[in-house]
Design a protein around this motif. Structure first.
Motif, PDB file in Angstrom:
ATOM      1  N   MET A  74      -2.654  13.066  -2.227  1.00  0.00           N
ATOM      2  CA  MET A  74      -3.420  11.587  -1.550  1.00  0.00           C
ATOM      3  C   MET A  74      -4.375  11.279  -2.572  1.00  0.00           C
ATOM      4  O   MET A  74      -4.073   9.595  -2.462  1.00  0.00           O
ATOM      5  N   LEU A  75      -4.603  11.684  -3.463  1.00  0.00           N
ATOM      6  CA  LEU A  75      -5.703  10.963  -4.814  1.00  0.00           C
ATOM      7  C   LEU A  75      -4.385  10.016  -5.408  1.00  0.00           C
ATOM      8  O   LEU A  75      -4.828   8.909  -5.951  1.00  0.00           O
ATOM      9  N   SER A 115      -4.534   1.488   2.196  1.00  0.00           N
ATOM     10  CA  SER A 115      -5.759   2.106   1.772  1.00  0.00           C
ATOM     11  C   SER A 115      -6.630   2.269   3.103  1.00  0.00           C
ATOM     12  O   SER A 115      -7.239   3.333   3.178  1.00  0.00           O
ATOM     13  N   ALA A 116      -6.618   1.527   4.254  1.00  0.00           N
ATOM     14  CA  ALA A 116      -7.227   1.699   5.302  1.00  0.00           C
ATOM     15  C   ALA A 116      -6.809   2.919   5.757  1.00  0.00           C
ATOM     16  O   ALA A 116      -7.673   3.711   6.301  1.00  0.00           O
ATOM     17  N   LYS A 117      -5.477   3.158   6.180  1.00  0.00           N
ATOM     18  CA  LYS A 117      -5.209   4.241   6.761  1.00  0.00           C
ATOM     19  C   LYS A 117      -5.355   5.549   5.955  1.00  0.00           C
ATOM     20  O   LYS A 117      -5.600   6.525   6.500  1.00  0.00           O
ATOM     21  N   LEU A 118      -5.484   5.437   4.472  1.00  0.00           N
ATOM     22  CA  LEU A 118      -5.710   6.621   3.770  1.00  0.00           C
ATOM     23  C   LEU A 118      -7.078   7.017   4.005  1.00  0.00           C
ATOM     24  O   LEU A 118      -7.442   8.313   4.058  1.00  0.00           O
ATOM     25  N   SER A 128     -12.855  12.889   0.138  1.00  0.00           N
ATOM     26  CA  SER A 128     -13.387  11.913  -0.459  1.00  0.00           C
ATOM     27  C   SER A 128     -12.558  10.999  -1.255  1.00  0.00           C
ATOM     28  O   SER A 128     -11.782  11.812  -2.297  1.00  0.00           O
ATOM     29  N   LEU A 129     -12.293   9.971  -1.275  1.00  0.00           N
ATOM     30  CA  LEU A 129     -11.329   9.045  -2.153  1.00  0.00           C
ATOM     31  C   LEU A 129     -12.211   7.999  -2.774  1.00  0.00           C
ATOM     32  O   LEU A 129     -13.301   7.749  -2.575  1.00  0.00           O
ATOM     33  N   VAL A 175       5.401  13.359  -2.349  1.00  0.00           N
ATOM     34  CA  VAL A 175       4.769  13.706  -1.178  1.00  0.00           C
ATOM     35  C   VAL A 175       5.835  13.740  -0.315  1.00  0.00           C
ATOM     36  O   VAL A 175       5.551  15.073   0.447  1.00  0.00           O
ATOM     37  N   GLU A 176       6.840  13.217   0.085  1.00  0.00           N
ATOM     38  CA  GLU A 176       7.770  13.519   1.098  1.00  0.00           C
ATOM     39  C   GLU A 176       8.425  14.648   0.852  1.00  0.00           C
ATOM     40  O   GLU A 176       8.776  15.350   1.654  1.00  0.00           O
TER      41      GLU A 176
END
Length: 217
Positions: A74-75, A115-118, A128-129, A175-176
């Motif tokens: 995710m990072l 970015s908003a969804k993450l 925390s991102l 990721v997939e």
């Protein structure tokens, strides 16, 4: 004498017709290349962008905790996306090539939504991102701000359009294939097609610029 006059008349008619055909062909060529982003029509490019944005927005965050491996993935997505976003914000303002500007606008929209969804998913999971660009992104922005004109367009398309998307393409693939969290997999599945599309469009734009098709404003 009559034959000469008739021949001259045929030449004049053919010349006029040829000019007319040339003008028509010129108009057809212009209309055929208008509204293109790379080798893709602007309408198709917009359709792909809207679909990608809708797919990302439709993901519903869950509170399931992330493994350390998934947190790292995710990072990676967040950092890569932030770099693309910040470089593209600059390109929207400075690009001279219309296709480059349109690519940058689409990238800003894509990465803003991603970015908003993450952030939404990270908050639900207690992760925390980063909230600001890292040193690598700051250095890239400094280099980009230091050039202008055609050199700027080439640098943006090379560094963000091609290299940036190649990196995101690799990350989304990881990721997939290896993420355990359903939200994280959904992010990759929704965004990966758009990443691939923007990569292909960027390569097409770079080829056109190399061939002298500037499309400058």
């Amino acid at each position: 004498m009559k034959k000469s006059v008739m021949a001259l008349g045929v030449v004049i008619i053919l010349s006029a017709t040829g000019a007319s055909f040339a003008q028509q062909n010129s108009g057809m060529a212009a209309s055929g290349t208008a509204g293109m982003v790379g080798r893709e029509s602007k309408s198709e490019f917009d359709r792909m962008n809207k679909k990608g944005a809708a797919d990302v927005a439709a993901i519903r965050a869950t509170s399931a905790k992330l493994s350390s491996a998934d947190q790292s993935l995710m990072l990676e997505v967040a950092k890569g996306g932030m770099k693309q976003l910040e470089m593209s914000k600059v390109a929207v303002q400075k690009a001279g090539n219309e296709a480059v500007r349109q690519l940058a606008q689409a990238e800003v929209a894509e990465q803003t939504g991603l970015s908003a969804k993450l952030k939404e998913i990270a908050q639900a999971k207690g992760v925390s991102l980063p909230s600001a660009p890292d040193a690598e992104t700051q250095a890239a922005l400094t280099r980009l701000q230091g050039v202008s004109g055609a050199a700027f367009d080439r640098m943006y398309v090379t560094e963000s359009g091609v290299k940036g998307h190649e990196k995101l393409d690799s990350v989304m693939g990881k990721v997939e294939s290896s993420a355990a969290d359903a939200n994280l997999k959904s992010i990759a599945q929704a965004a990966h097609p758009l990443v691939k599309n923007h990569l292909n469009v960027s390569r097409d734009i770079m080829t056109k610029m190399a061939n002298g098709a500037t499309g400058s404003r």
